[in-house]
Write a protein that holds these residues in place. Sequence first.
Motif, mmCIF file in Angstrom:
data_model
loop_
_atom_site.group_PDB
_atom_site.id
_atom_site.type_symbol
_atom_site.label_atom_id
_atom_site.label_comp_id
_atom_site.label_asym_id
_atom_site.label_seq_id
_atom_site.Cartn_x
_atom_site.Cartn_y
_atom_site.Cartn_z
ATOM 1 N N SER A 71 0.248 -1.990 14.799
ATOM 2 C CA SER A 71 0.519 -2.774 13.534
ATOM 3 C C SER A 71 -0.265 -2.225 12.313
ATOM 4 C CB SER A 71 -0.250 -4.110 14.028
ATOM 5 O OG SER A 71 -0.471 -4.998 13.158
ATOM 6 N N PHE A 72 -1.282 -1.644 12.593
ATOM 7 C CA PHE A 72 -2.179 -1.113 11.337
ATOM 8 C C PHE A 72 -1.533 0.004 10.840
ATOM 9 C CE2 PHE A 72 -6.122 -2.810 13.400
ATOM 10 C CZ PHE A 72 -6.357 -4.006 12.161
ATOM 11 N N ARG A 73 -0.548 0.692 11.579
ATOM 12 C CA ARG A 73 -0.064 2.016 11.204
ATOM 13 C C ARG A 73 1.125 1.417 10.321
ATOM 14 N NH1 ARG A 73 -0.359 4.848 15.253
ATOM 15 N NH2 ARG A 73 0.988 3.846 16.596
ATOM 16 N N SER A 74 1.818 0.240 10.669
ATOM 17 C CA SER A 74 3.011 -0.040 10.108
ATOM 18 C C SER A 74 2.544 -0.917 8.658
ATOM 19 C CB SER A 74 3.716 -1.096 10.806
ATOM 20 O OG SER A 74 3.229 -2.149 11.215
ATOM 21 N N ALA A 75 1.373 -1.182 8.618
ATOM 22 C CA ALA A 75 0.751 -1.790 7.280
ATOM 23 C C ALA A 75 0.527 -1.020 5.949
ATOM 24 C CB ALA A 75 -0.524 -2.395 7.507
ATOM 25 N N ARG A 76 0.836 0.381 6.300
ATOM 26 C CA ARG A 76 0.707 1.446 5.439
ATOM 27 C C ARG A 76 1.874 1.487 4.425
ATOM 28 N NH1 ARG A 76 -1.635 5.949 9.222
ATOM 29 N NH2 ARG A 76 0.279 6.063 9.892
ATOM 30 N N ALA A 77 3.030 0.684 4.750
ATOM 31 C CA ALA A 77 4.195 0.568 4.116
ATOM 32 C C ALA A 77 3.812 -0.287 2.902
ATOM 33 C CB ALA A 77 5.181 -0.007 5.142
ATOM 34 N N TYR A 78 4.444 -0.189 1.611
ATOM 35 C CA TYR A 78 4.490 -0.786 0.606
ATOM 36 C C TYR A 78 5.685 -0.835 -0.215
ATOM 37 C CZ TYR A 78 3.148 3.528 -1.805
ATOM 38 O OH TYR A 78 3.042 4.684 -2.224
ATOM 39 N N GLU A 79 5.803 -1.564 -1.143
ATOM 40 C CA GLU A 79 6.754 -1.601 -2.144
ATOM 41 C C GLU A 79 6.071 -1.669 -3.577
ATOM 42 O OE1 GLU A 79 9.746 -4.846 -1.396
ATOM 43 O OE2 GLU A 79 9.907 -3.694 0.540
ATOM 44 N N ASP A 80 6.411 -0.807 -4.447
ATOM 45 C CA ASP A 80 6.229 -1.098 -5.901
ATOM 46 C C ASP A 80 7.310 -1.424 -6.766
ATOM 47 O OD1 ASP A 80 3.455 -0.026 -5.710
ATOM 48 O OD2 ASP A 80 4.218 2.144 -5.877
ATOM 49 N N VAL A 81 7.155 -2.691 -7.545
ATOM 50 C CA VAL A 81 8.297 -3.227 -8.195
ATOM 51 C C VAL A 81 7.603 -3.380 -9.660
ATOM 52 C CG1 VAL A 81 9.737 -5.221 -8.954
ATOM 53 C CG2 VAL A 81 8.856 -4.660 -6.513
ATOM 54 N N ARG A 82 8.384 -2.617 -10.571
ATOM 55 C CA ARG A 82 8.092 -2.690 -12.078
ATOM 56 C C ARG A 82 9.087 -2.970 -12.948
ATOM 57 N NH1 ARG A 82 8.041 1.758 -15.745
ATOM 58 N NH2 ARG A 82 6.350 1.720 -17.021
#
Length: 166
Positions: A71-82
């Motif tokens: 779970s902590f490893r998958s939390a490294r994902a992110y999305e940037d919206v600009r």
Amino acid sequence: MSEADPAEPVLFATRLRPHRSLTPRQFRFLLLGIAAISFASTLPFVIMGAWPVAGFMGLDVLAVYVAFRASFRSARAYEDVRVTFLQLTLAKVSAKGARAEWRFNPSWVRLERQEHAEFGTQRLDLVARANRVEVAGFLGPDAKERFSDDLGRALAEARRGYRYEH
């Protein structure tokens, strides 16, 4: 994301991250608590000579550890919206670091919401011509709705265009 023209104002920019209910420190305390309970409940079996029970109870602790680490490893994902007046940029970065990026003209992109009467906003898609990209997929319904409102306002402002002041 690549650096933008400093003269072009940014109307909206955010980094979306999956929510995790425990911090790493809280996780350590939880795991220590589970291990202590497991040890205390295993001790009578070991005293009676049923020592293999200890191994199975240890497997439970190991399973909890592995699940939370994943779970902590998958939390490294992110999305940037600009959003600027000329471009909407969406960058998705996986937990492993793989990056995918989409660029849209804010005048031609639509933000589509799939709603459920009981559960709220279920899915958000950026749609332009034949392109459809899900955004904020890991957020809960309330967070998706707030994000959708904020992004919708930024897109509306981008469509109105830059206002020159004298």
